[in-house]
Design a protein around this motif. Structure first.
Motif, PDB file in Angstrom:
ATOM      1  N   TYR A  12       0.497  -1.559   0.181  1.00  0.00           N
ATOM      2  CA  TYR A  12       0.384  -0.085   0.310  1.00  0.00           C
ATOM      3  C   TYR A  12       0.758   0.942   0.291  1.00  0.00           C
ATOM      4  CZ  TYR A  12      -3.310  -3.730   1.156  1.00  0.00           C
ATOM      5  OH  TYR A  12      -4.109  -4.208   1.388  1.00  0.00           O
ATOM      6  N   THR A  13       0.184   2.097  -0.607  1.00  0.00           N
ATOM      7  CA  THR A  13       1.283   3.888  -1.083  1.00  0.00           C
ATOM      8  C   THR A  13      -0.019   4.923  -0.080  1.00  0.00           C
ATOM      9  OG1 THR A  13       0.838   3.868  -2.923  1.00  0.00           O
ATOM     10  CG2 THR A  13       2.472   2.635  -2.385  1.00  0.00           C
ATOM     11  N   THR A  14      -1.360   4.867  -0.261  1.00  0.00           N
ATOM     12  CA  THR A  14      -2.040   5.901  -0.436  1.00  0.00           C
ATOM     13  C   THR A  14      -2.386   6.076   1.315  1.00  0.00           C
ATOM     14  OG1 THR A  14      -3.850   5.093  -0.124  1.00  0.00           O
ATOM     15  CG2 THR A  14      -2.655   5.784  -2.233  1.00  0.00           C
ATOM     16  N   LYS A  15      -2.525   7.492   1.911  1.00  0.00           N
ATOM     17  CA  LYS A  15      -3.005   8.138   3.190  1.00  0.00           C
ATOM     18  C   LYS A  15      -3.759   6.923   3.293  1.00  0.00           C
ATOM     19  CE  LYS A  15      -5.417  10.810   4.246  1.00  0.00           C
ATOM     20  NZ  LYS A  15      -5.960  11.508   4.496  1.00  0.00           N
ATOM     21  N   PRO A  29       3.309  -2.220   5.928  1.00  0.00           N
ATOM     22  CA  PRO A  29       2.890  -2.482   4.946  1.00  0.00           C
ATOM     23  C   PRO A  29       4.819  -3.246   4.053  1.00  0.00           C
ATOM     24  CG  PRO A  29       1.947  -1.174   4.580  1.00  0.00           C
ATOM     25  CD  PRO A  29       2.686  -0.561   5.151  1.00  0.00           C
ATOM     26  N   ALA A  30       5.095  -4.227   3.721  1.00  0.00           N
ATOM     27  CA  ALA A  30       6.057  -4.955   3.280  1.00  0.00           C
ATOM     28  C   ALA A  30       6.253  -4.434   2.469  1.00  0.00           C
ATOM     29  CB  ALA A  30       5.925  -6.515   3.028  1.00  0.00           C
ATOM     30  N   ASN A  31       5.678  -3.649   1.344  1.00  0.00           N
ATOM     31  CA  ASN A  31       6.515  -2.474   0.613  1.00  0.00           C
ATOM     32  C   ASN A  31       7.458  -1.303   1.887  1.00  0.00           C
ATOM     33  OD1 ASN A  31       3.842  -2.148   0.778  1.00  0.00           O
ATOM     34  ND2 ASN A  31       4.222   0.282  -0.702  1.00  0.00           N
ATOM     35  N   TYR A  32       7.643  -1.106   2.445  1.00  0.00           N
ATOM     36  CA  TYR A  32       8.286   0.309   3.216  1.00  0.00           C
ATOM     37  C   TYR A  32       9.616   0.020   3.495  1.00  0.00           C
ATOM     38  CZ  TYR A  32       4.446   3.529   2.788  1.00  0.00           C
ATOM     39  OH  TYR A  32       3.400   4.155   3.372  1.00  0.00           O
ATOM     40  N   GLY A  66       9.542   4.263   5.313  1.00  0.00           N
ATOM     41  CA  GLY A  66       8.918   4.520   6.401  1.00  0.00           C
ATOM     42  C   GLY A  66       9.358   3.627   7.525  1.00  0.00           C
ATOM     43  N   GLY A  67       9.125   3.762   8.130  1.00  0.00           N
ATOM     44  CA  GLY A  67       9.115   3.227   9.679  1.00  0.00           C
ATOM     45  C   GLY A  67      10.192   4.027  11.009  1.00  0.00           C
ATOM     46  N   ASP A  68      11.006   5.571   9.973  1.00  0.00           N
ATOM     47  CA  ASP A  68      11.929   5.425  10.798  1.00  0.00           C
ATOM     48  C   ASP A  68      11.626   6.548  12.081  1.00  0.00           C
ATOM     49  OD1 ASP A  68      14.772   5.047  10.295  1.00  0.00           O
ATOM     50  OD2 ASP A  68      13.557   6.164   8.133  1.00  0.00           O
ATOM     51  N   ASN A  69      11.868   6.509  12.792  1.00  0.00           N
ATOM     52  CA  ASN A  69      11.789   7.616  14.028  1.00  0.00           C
ATOM     53  C   ASN A  69      11.922   9.009  13.909  1.00  0.00           C
ATOM     54  OD1 ASN A  69      12.259   5.278  16.459  1.00  0.00           O
ATOM     55  ND2 ASN A  69      14.221   5.915  16.842  1.00  0.00           N
ATOM     56  N   PHE A  70      10.387   9.718  14.525  1.00  0.00           N
ATOM     57  CA  PHE A  70      10.085  11.414  14.816  1.00  0.00           C
ATOM     58  C   PHE A  70       9.671  10.966  16.181  1.00  0.00           C
ATOM     59  CE2 PHE A  70       7.249  14.724  13.793  1.00  0.00           C
ATOM     60  CZ  PHE A  70       8.095  15.303  12.891  1.00  0.00           C
ATOM     61  N   ASP A  71      10.885  12.058  16.537  1.00  0.00           N
ATOM     62  CA  ASP A  71      10.510  12.426  17.989  1.00  0.00           C
ATOM     63  C   ASP A  71      10.195  14.456  17.703  1.00  0.00           C
ATOM     64  OD1 ASP A  71      11.641  10.862  19.436  1.00  0.00           O
ATOM     65  OD2 ASP A  71      13.322  10.807  18.971  1.00  0.00           O
ATOM     66  N   TYR A  89       7.473   9.275  18.015  1.00  0.00           N
ATOM     67  CA  TYR A  89       6.645   8.753  16.803  1.00  0.00           C
ATOM     68  C   TYR A  89       7.154   8.482  15.165  1.00  0.00           C
ATOM     69  CZ  TYR A  89       2.846  12.163  18.601  1.00  0.00           C
ATOM     70  OH  TYR A  89       2.208  13.347  19.195  1.00  0.00           O
ATOM     71  N   HIS A  90       6.723   7.381  15.027  1.00  0.00           N
ATOM     72  CA  HIS A  90       7.423   7.336  13.827  1.00  0.00           C
ATOM     73  C   HIS A  90       7.000   7.712  12.325  1.00  0.00           C
ATOM     74  CE1 HIS A  90       8.540   3.697  16.281  1.00  0.00           C
ATOM     75  NE2 HIS A  90       9.494   3.994  15.057  1.00  0.00           N
ATOM     76  N   GLU A  91       7.538   7.868  11.360  1.00  0.00           N
ATOM     77  CA  GLU A  91       6.329   8.172   9.902  1.00  0.00           C
ATOM     78  C   GLU A  91       7.153   7.515   9.096  1.00  0.00           C
ATOM     79  OE1 GLU A  91       9.412  11.736   8.205  1.00  0.00           O
ATOM     80  OE2 GLU A  91      11.356  10.799   9.557  1.00  0.00           O
ATOM     81  N   ALA A  92       6.429   7.272   7.973  1.00  0.00           N
ATOM     82  CA  ALA A  92       5.446   7.355   7.060  1.00  0.00           C
ATOM     83  C   ALA A  92       5.548   7.761   5.521  1.00  0.00           C
ATOM     84  CB  ALA A  92       5.474   5.762   7.152  1.00  0.00           C
ATOM     85  N   ASP A  93       6.357   8.059   4.025  1.00  0.00           N
ATOM     86  CA  ASP A  93       5.851   8.418   3.090  1.00  0.00           C
ATOM     87  C   ASP A  93       4.279   7.651   2.607  1.00  0.00           C
ATOM     88  OD1 ASP A  93       7.977  10.101   3.361  1.00  0.00           O
ATOM     89  OD2 ASP A  93       9.305   8.957   1.755  1.00  0.00           O
ATOM     90  N   VAL A  94       3.630   8.918   1.685  1.00  0.00           N
ATOM     91  CA  VAL A  94       2.988   8.203   1.098  1.00  0.00           C
ATOM     92  C   VAL A  94       2.119   9.448   0.078  1.00  0.00           C
ATOM     93  CG1 VAL A  94       1.337   7.961   3.567  1.00  0.00           C
ATOM     94  CG2 VAL A  94       1.044   9.935   2.824  1.00  0.00           C
ATOM     95  N   ASP A  95       1.640   9.142  -0.543  1.00  0.00           N
ATOM     96  CA  ASP A  95       1.026   9.547  -2.117  1.00  0.00           C
ATOM     97  C   ASP A  95       2.218  10.198  -2.553  1.00  0.00           C
ATOM     98  OD1 ASP A  95      -1.501   8.844  -1.428  1.00  0.00           O
ATOM     99  OD2 ASP A  95      -2.235  10.833   0.440  1.00  0.00           O
ATOM    100  N   TYR A  96       2.865   9.107  -2.932  1.00  0.00           N
ATOM    101  CA  TYR A  96       4.156  10.005  -4.073  1.00  0.00           C
ATOM    102  C   TYR A  96       3.663  10.550  -5.352  1.00  0.00           C
ATOM    103  CZ  TYR A  96       8.134   8.272  -1.141  1.00  0.00           C
ATOM    104  OH  TYR A  96       9.066   7.210  -0.015  1.00  0.00           O
ATOM    105  N   SER A  97       3.793  11.149  -5.474  1.00  0.00           N
ATOM    106  CA  SER A  97       3.074  12.004  -7.270  1.00  0.00           C
ATOM    107  C   SER A  97       4.605  12.829  -7.995  1.00  0.00           C
ATOM    108  CB  SER A  97       1.993  12.658  -7.518  1.00  0.00           C
ATOM    109  OG  SER A  97       1.897  13.654  -6.040  1.00  0.00           O
TER     110      SER A  97
END
Length: 130
Positions: A12-15, A29-32, A66-71, A89-97
């Motif tokens: 998955y890639t969308t918000k 998801p495994a694609n991160y 995604g998955g890296d720490n975000f403090d 927190y952790h962060e994850a990119d979404v909705d690449y365009s």
């Protein structure tokens, strides 16, 4: 509804789909992959030395970042965002365009605590999933 539709084996890639996945399975998801792994994949798949995130990881190397720490701690004023509750927190990119990672991110904690920013951490909106 997206929550019911996401499957643990899905990519998955969308918000909405990534947020639902986080709530349902308490992981990405495994694609991160994390930033360091993404840099290594970029170098191994393209043969180029990583310099900066001036490419779209999904279309270039087949992963989302995604998955890296975000403090968000008041003790670190450079990274403290008043619109986000203090904490780790952790962060994850979404909705690449387009040609790079863009500015859209999920910032999340366990137990379905997820915030969305479309402007690279200037503003946050809490997502309600389910």
């Amino acid at each position: 509804m997206v929550y019911e539709a996401v499957e643990e084996s899905g990519l998955y890639t969308t918000k909405d789909s990534v947020a639902a996945y986080l709530c349902k399975f308490d992981k990405l998801p495994a694609n991160y992959v994390g930033k360091n792994e993404g840099k290594k994949l970029y170098e191994s798949k393209t043969g180029n030395t990583f310099e900066k995130w001036n490419f779209n990881p999904w279309t270039t190397i087949g992963v989302m970042i995604g998955g890296d720490n975000f403090d968000n701690l008041a003790s670190n004023p450079e990274n403290f965002h008043e619109t986000l509750p203090e904490g780790s927190y952790h962060e994850a990119d979404v909705d690449y365009s387009g040609a790079n990672r863009g500015t859209k991110r999920l910032v999340y904690q366990p137990d379905c605590v997820i915030y969305y920013t479309s402007d690279h951490y200037d503003t946050f909106y809490k997502l309600e999933i389910k």
